[in-house]
Enzyme design. Structure first.
Site: not given
Ligand code: ASP
Length: 320
Positions: A207-210, A230-233, A179
Site C-alpha cells: 500500500r502506498v499513501g499520499d 498528514t492524515g488518512h492518505g 507522518t
Molecule cells: N498520510 C499518511 C499515509 O496515509 C499517514 C498519516 O499521515 O498519518 O500514509
C-alpha cells in the site's frame, strides 16, 4: 530579491485524534522537544541563508531520527510485520520532485527521495528497484531492527487482534498512523516541501499513501505554495489535497490560509478525510489547518522563536 524576514519553516509530526488524556505530561514534553529539535535543524539552514529545500530536508531528517514519530526510526508496521516507508520532496522553484515508496533500508528515506530528484530522470521509485537505487546511491543503510520500536510492534499486535475479533476501529492514530513533514520559504522567496512516513499500522503490504504522491501529500510551486499533508492518505490522494490548494490560489485567487482551510475543513473533513496539513507561500505566510483533535506541529520564523503545539491553540514558545 533577498528578504531574510520572510524566511519561515513549518513542520508537522502527524495528525489525528490525539486525545489529551492519553498523553502523560512527560510524553507531551517529549513531543514538544522532538518538534523543537527539528525546527532548530531547519532554522539553522535558513538563518545561514540556505535554501528552503535544504531546510525542509534537515527538519525531516531530524524527525525521521526520533522514534516518537512515524517516519524512519519508529515507523509503523505493515500487516506482515515489516516497515515500508514512503517519502517525497519537491522544490517550488521549478517543480522538480523526487519520491520513494515501500522502502526499508535507508536511514533517512527523505534523502532517498532527494536522490531520486537529483540523480535520476524520474519522480517516483518504488519497491525493489527503489531499494536497489538507494544502495547504489550510497545512502546510509540500517538493519531492519534499527527501525523497529516496541511501541509500534505492540500497536500492530493490538490492531491485528482487533481485526481477529472484528471489533470496531477506535481510530486512535497514536496507535495507527502519523507522518512527518516540513515546508519552508527562504529569504529568496523560494518554497519547498518534504514528507516522510511509515504509513498506517497494519496496512496491506504494497500500500502506498499520499506522502510520496506529488500533488496529494506533497506539493511545492513558488507561484502558489508548498504543502505537506498528514492524515488518512487515501482521501488526500483522491482529493489531490496539495494541488487543490494550489488550484484555489492560482485560479480562484484565494490567499494561502483561505485555500488551505477550505481544502482541510470544507473538502476533506465532510467526506471523512481526517487529517491536516502545513503550508507556506513565497511571502512567508503560513497555514496549519487540521480537522481532527490534534496535529503535532511547529513554526519558526526569522526571529528564531520556536512555537510548537499538539492540540488547539496550546502553542509553547521558546527561543532557538
Ligand atoms: N498520510 C499518511 C499515509 O496515509 C499517514 C498519516 O499521515 O498519518 O500514509
Amino acid at each position: 530579491m533577498s528578504n531574510p524576514s520572510r524566511a519561515v519553516l513549518v513542520i508537522h509530526g502527524g495528525a489525528g485524534t490525539i486525545r489529551r488524556e492519553s498523553l502523560t505530561p512527560e510524553q507531551e514534553d517529549a513531543y514538544h522537544q522532538g518538534l523543537r529539535t527539528a525546527l532548530r535543524h531547519g532554522h539553522l539552514v535558513l538563518a545561514a541563508g540556505g535554501s528552503a529545500l535544504d531546510a525542509v530536508t534537515a527538519a525531516v531528517m531530524a524527525l525521521e531520527e526520533d522514534p516518537l514519530f512515524n517516519a524512519g526510526r519508529g515507523a509503523v508496521f505493515t500487516s506482515a510485520g515489516e516497515n515500508e516507508m514512503d517519502a517525497a520532496v519537491m522544490d517550488g522553484r521549478d517543480r522538480r520532485a523526487g519520491a520513494v515508496a515501500g522502502i526499508c533500508g535507508p536511514r533517512h528515506p527523505i534523502l532517498a527521495a532527494r536522490a531520486v530528484m537529483e540523480r535520476t530522470e524520474h519522480v517516483l521509485l518504488a519497491g525493489e528497484g527503489a531499494r536497489r537505487f538507494c544502495r547504489e546511491a550510497g545512502l546510509e543503510h540500517m538493519d531492519p531492527s534499527w527501525f523497529r520500536t516496541e511501541r509500534r510492534w505492540a500497536a500492530l499486535q493490538e490492531e491485528l487482534e482487533r481485526r481477529r475479533q472484528a471489533l470496531p476501529d477506535d481510530g486512535d492514530p497514536a496507535r495507527k498512523h502519523g507522518t512527518v513533514g516540513a515546508v519552508a520559504c527562504d529569504a529568496a522567496g523560494n518554497v519547498a516541501a518534504a514528507t516522510s512516513t511509515g504509513g498506517m499500522t497494519g496496512k496491506t503490504p504494497g500500500r502506498v499513501g499520499d506522502s510520496p504522491v506529488i500533488g496529494a501529500g506533497t506539493w511545492a510551486d513558488n507561484t502558489t505554495c508548498a504543502v505537506s499533508g498528514t492524515g488518512h492518505g487515501e482521501f488526500f490522494i483522491r482529493y489531490a489535497a496539495g494541488h487543490e490548494i494550489d488550484a484555489r490560489m492560482r485560479w480562484a485567487g484565494l490567499g494561502l490560509a483561505q485555500a488551505a482551510d477550505a481544502v482541510v475543513l470544507d473538502l476533506l473533513g465532510p467526506v471523512g478525510g481526517s487529517g491536516g496539513l502545513i503550508a507556506v507561500d513565497a511571502q512567508g505566510h503560513v497555514a496549519l489547518p487540521f480537522n481532527c483533535e490534534g496535529m503535532y506541529r511547529g513554526v519558526v520564523g526569522a526571529d528564531g522563536v520556536l512555537r510548537t503545539a499538539i492540540h488547539r491553540e496550546d502553542f509553547r514558545v521558546e527561543t532557538a
